[in-house]
Design a protein around this motif. Structure first.
Motif, PDB file in Angstrom:
ATOM      1  N   ASP A   1      -1.067 -10.274  -4.909  1.00 24.01           N
ATOM      2  CA  ASP A   1       0.180 -10.033  -5.652  1.00 24.01           C
ATOM      3  C   ASP A   1       0.506  -8.544  -5.700  1.00 24.01           C
ATOM      4  N   VAL A   2      -0.502  -7.724  -5.962  1.00 19.05           N
ATOM      5  CA  VAL A   2      -0.286  -6.269  -6.011  1.00 19.05           C
ATOM      6  C   VAL A   2       0.183  -5.759  -4.652  1.00 19.05           C
ATOM      7  N   LEU A   3      -0.443  -6.221  -3.586  1.00 19.86           N
ATOM      8  CA  LEU A   3      -0.080  -5.766  -2.240  1.00 19.86           C
ATOM      9  C   LEU A   3       1.330  -6.206  -1.849  1.00 19.86           C
ATOM     10  N   ALA A   4       1.776  -7.342  -2.335  1.00 20.00           N
ATOM     11  CA  ALA A   4       3.100  -7.866  -1.979  1.00 20.00           C
ATOM     12  C   ALA A   4       4.205  -7.371  -2.910  1.00 20.00           C
ATOM     13  N   ASP A   5       3.840  -6.790  -4.041  1.00 17.09           N
ATOM     14  CA  ASP A   5       4.820  -6.398  -5.044  1.00 17.09           C
ATOM     15  C   ASP A   5       5.571  -5.131  -4.618  1.00 17.09           C
ATOM     16  N   GLU A   6       6.889  -5.229  -4.571  1.00 13.00           N
ATOM     17  CA  GLU A   6       7.740  -4.096  -4.223  1.00 13.00           C
ATOM     18  C   GLU A   6       7.521  -2.922  -5.175  1.00 13.00           C
ATOM     19  N   GLU A   7       7.197  -3.227  -6.423  1.00 19.54           N
ATOM     20  CA  GLU A   7       6.999  -2.174  -7.414  1.00 19.54           C
ATOM     21  C   GLU A   7       5.769  -1.322  -7.100  1.00 19.54           C
ATOM     22  N   THR A   8       4.797  -1.857  -6.384  1.00 16.97           N
ATOM     23  CA  THR A   8       3.624  -1.075  -5.984  1.00 16.97           C
ATOM     24  C   THR A   8       4.064   0.115  -5.130  1.00 16.97           C
ATOM     25  N   ILE A   9       4.957  -0.136  -4.174  1.00 12.68           N
ATOM     26  CA  ILE A   9       5.473   0.932  -3.317  1.00 12.68           C
ATOM     27  C   ILE A   9       6.336   1.895  -4.126  1.00 12.68           C
ATOM     28  N   ALA A  10       7.185   1.354  -4.991  1.00 14.45           N
ATOM     29  CA  ALA A  10       8.054   2.210  -5.807  1.00 14.45           C
ATOM     30  C   ALA A  10       7.225   3.135  -6.700  1.00 14.45           C
ATOM     31  N   ARG A  11       6.169   2.601  -7.312  1.00 15.62           N
ATOM     32  CA  ARG A  11       5.300   3.415  -8.164  1.00 15.62           C
ATOM     33  C   ARG A  11       4.631   4.520  -7.337  1.00 15.62           C
ATOM     34  N   ALA A  12       4.159   4.152  -6.151  1.00 15.79           N
ATOM     35  CA  ALA A  12       3.544   5.150  -5.273  1.00 15.79           C
ATOM     36  C   ALA A  12       4.542   6.255  -4.934  1.00 15.79           C
ATOM     37  N   ALA A  13       5.787   5.875  -4.669  1.00 13.57           N
ATOM     38  CA  ALA A  13       6.818   6.868  -4.347  1.00 13.57           C
ATOM     39  C   ALA A  13       7.073   7.795  -5.532  1.00 13.57           C
ATOM     40  N   ARG A  14       7.122   7.235  -6.750  1.00 13.88           N
ATOM     41  CA  ARG A  14       7.378   8.053  -7.944  1.00 13.88           C
ATOM     42  C   ARG A  14       6.295   9.097  -8.166  1.00 13.88           C
ATOM     43  N   ILE A  15       5.041   8.743  -7.867  1.00  9.76           N
ATOM     44  CA  ILE A  15       3.949   9.698  -8.125  1.00  9.76           C
ATOM     45  C   ILE A  15       3.524  10.444  -6.860  1.00  9.76           C
ATOM     46  N   GLU A  16       4.346  10.304  -5.813  1.00  8.74           N
ATOM     47  CA  GLU A  16       4.162  11.028  -4.556  1.00  8.74           C
ATOM     48  C   GLU A  16       2.864  10.674  -3.833  1.00  8.74           C
ATOM     49  N   ALA A  17       2.428   9.435  -3.977  1.00 12.13           N
ATOM     50  CA  ALA A  17       1.268   8.958  -3.221  1.00 12.13           C
ATOM     51  C   ALA A  17       1.740   8.518  -1.831  1.00 12.13           C
ATOM     52  N   VAL A  18       0.859   8.585  -0.863  1.00 18.12           N
ATOM     53  CA  VAL A  18       1.194   8.122   0.488  1.00 18.12           C
ATOM     54  C   VAL A  18       0.284   6.973   0.925  1.00 18.12           C
ATOM     55  N   ARG A  19      -0.667   6.643   0.048  1.00 15.55           N
ATOM     56  CA  ARG A  19      -1.612   5.567   0.364  1.00 15.55           C
ATOM     57  C   ARG A  19      -1.928   4.814  -0.928  1.00 15.55           C
ATOM     58  N   VAL A  20      -1.875   3.485  -0.848  1.00 21.43           N
ATOM     59  CA  VAL A  20      -2.255   2.644  -1.974  1.00 21.43           C
ATOM     60  C   VAL A  20      -3.412   1.782  -1.497  1.00 21.43           C
ATOM     61  N   GLU A  21      -4.520   1.907  -2.197  1.00 18.53           N
ATOM     62  CA  GLU A  21      -5.727   1.181  -1.809  1.00 18.53           C
ATOM     63  C   GLU A  21      -6.091   0.199  -2.909  1.00 18.53           C
ATOM     64  N   VAL A  22      -6.183  -1.079  -2.550  1.00 22.14           N
ATOM     65  CA  VAL A  22      -6.542  -2.118  -3.510  1.00 22.14           C
ATOM     66  C   VAL A  22      -7.993  -2.521  -3.257  1.00 22.14           C
ATOM     67  N   ARG A  23      -8.800  -2.388  -4.316  1.00 26.38           N
ATOM     68  CA  ARG A  23     -10.207  -2.774  -4.258  1.00 26.38           C
ATOM     69  C   ARG A  23     -10.441  -3.874  -5.280  1.00 26.38           C
ATOM     70  N   ARG A  24     -11.430  -4.714  -5.026  1.00 30.30           N
ATOM     71  CA  ARG A  24     -11.702  -5.795  -5.949  1.00 30.30           C
ATOM     72  C   ARG A  24     -13.178  -6.124  -5.982  1.00 30.30           C
ATOM     73  N   SER A  25     -13.577  -6.697  -7.116  1.00 29.44           N
ATOM     74  CA  SER A  25     -14.934  -7.206  -7.282  1.00 29.44           C
ATOM     75  C   SER A  25     -14.832  -8.569  -7.957  1.00 29.44           C
TER      76      SER A  25
END
Length: 157
Positions: free
Chosen positions: A120-144
């Motif tokens: 869900d996080v990877l598919a969510d458009e808001e994940t990219i928008a949030r990354a853009a707002r904080i000037e990130a260029v990479r979003v890494e999802v980790r899980r346990s």
């Protein structure tokens, strides 16, 4: 309507047109043409409505353009991220600034829900928008799955 300068994320792209979303206001603009944009591109740009009807927009200036990489990591959250999650309630989001730039978001999810939550996080458009707002260029999802912990790392590079 007048021109608008902001940070936009490309949410849809075809050969002849594209759709961009302002990451601050969530306002959506349909572009009358596609100047080589691809989904998940982030633009620091100025757009203006196209006459005579002002229904579609055009990109009139691009100050910066970058792509945000979404990474579905096979790594587990760090020990620190697991500790942050351990102190939170199920479903609560814990946000922490990274040293330098970027953010880490950590939350606990119910047993058996870790993988769907990650997708869900990877598919969510808001994940990219949030990354853009904080000037990130990479979003890494980790899980346990063992701990029920999901971490989303917004990274500068």
């Amino acid at each position: 309507m007048t021109e608008k300068t902001s940070t936009f994320v490309v949410t849809h792209a075809e050969d002849e047109s594209a759709v961009v979303r302002d990451v601050d206001t969530a306002q959506v603009h349909t572009l009358a043409s596609n100047p080589g944009l691809e989904v998940h591109d982030v633009l620091e740009a100025t757009v203006a409505p196209e006459p005579p009807m002002d229904v579609t927009w055009e990109v009139i200036d691009v100050a910066d353009r970058r792509t945000i990489d979404l990474v579905d990591s096979d790594l587990e959250p760090t020990q620190h991220e697991k500790e942050l999650a351990a102190d939170s309630e199920l479903g609560d989001l814990v946000q922490e600034e990274r040293a330098g730039t970027g953010e880490i978001h950590v939350f606990r999810v119910p047993e058996g829900e870790v993988e769907p939550a990650a997708q869900d996080v990877l598919a969510d458009e808001e994940t990219i928008a949030r990354a853009a707002r904080i000037e990130a260029v990479r979003v890494e999802v980790r899980r346990s799955a063992d701990d029920g912990v999901l971490s989303v790392r917004y990274l500068p590079d």
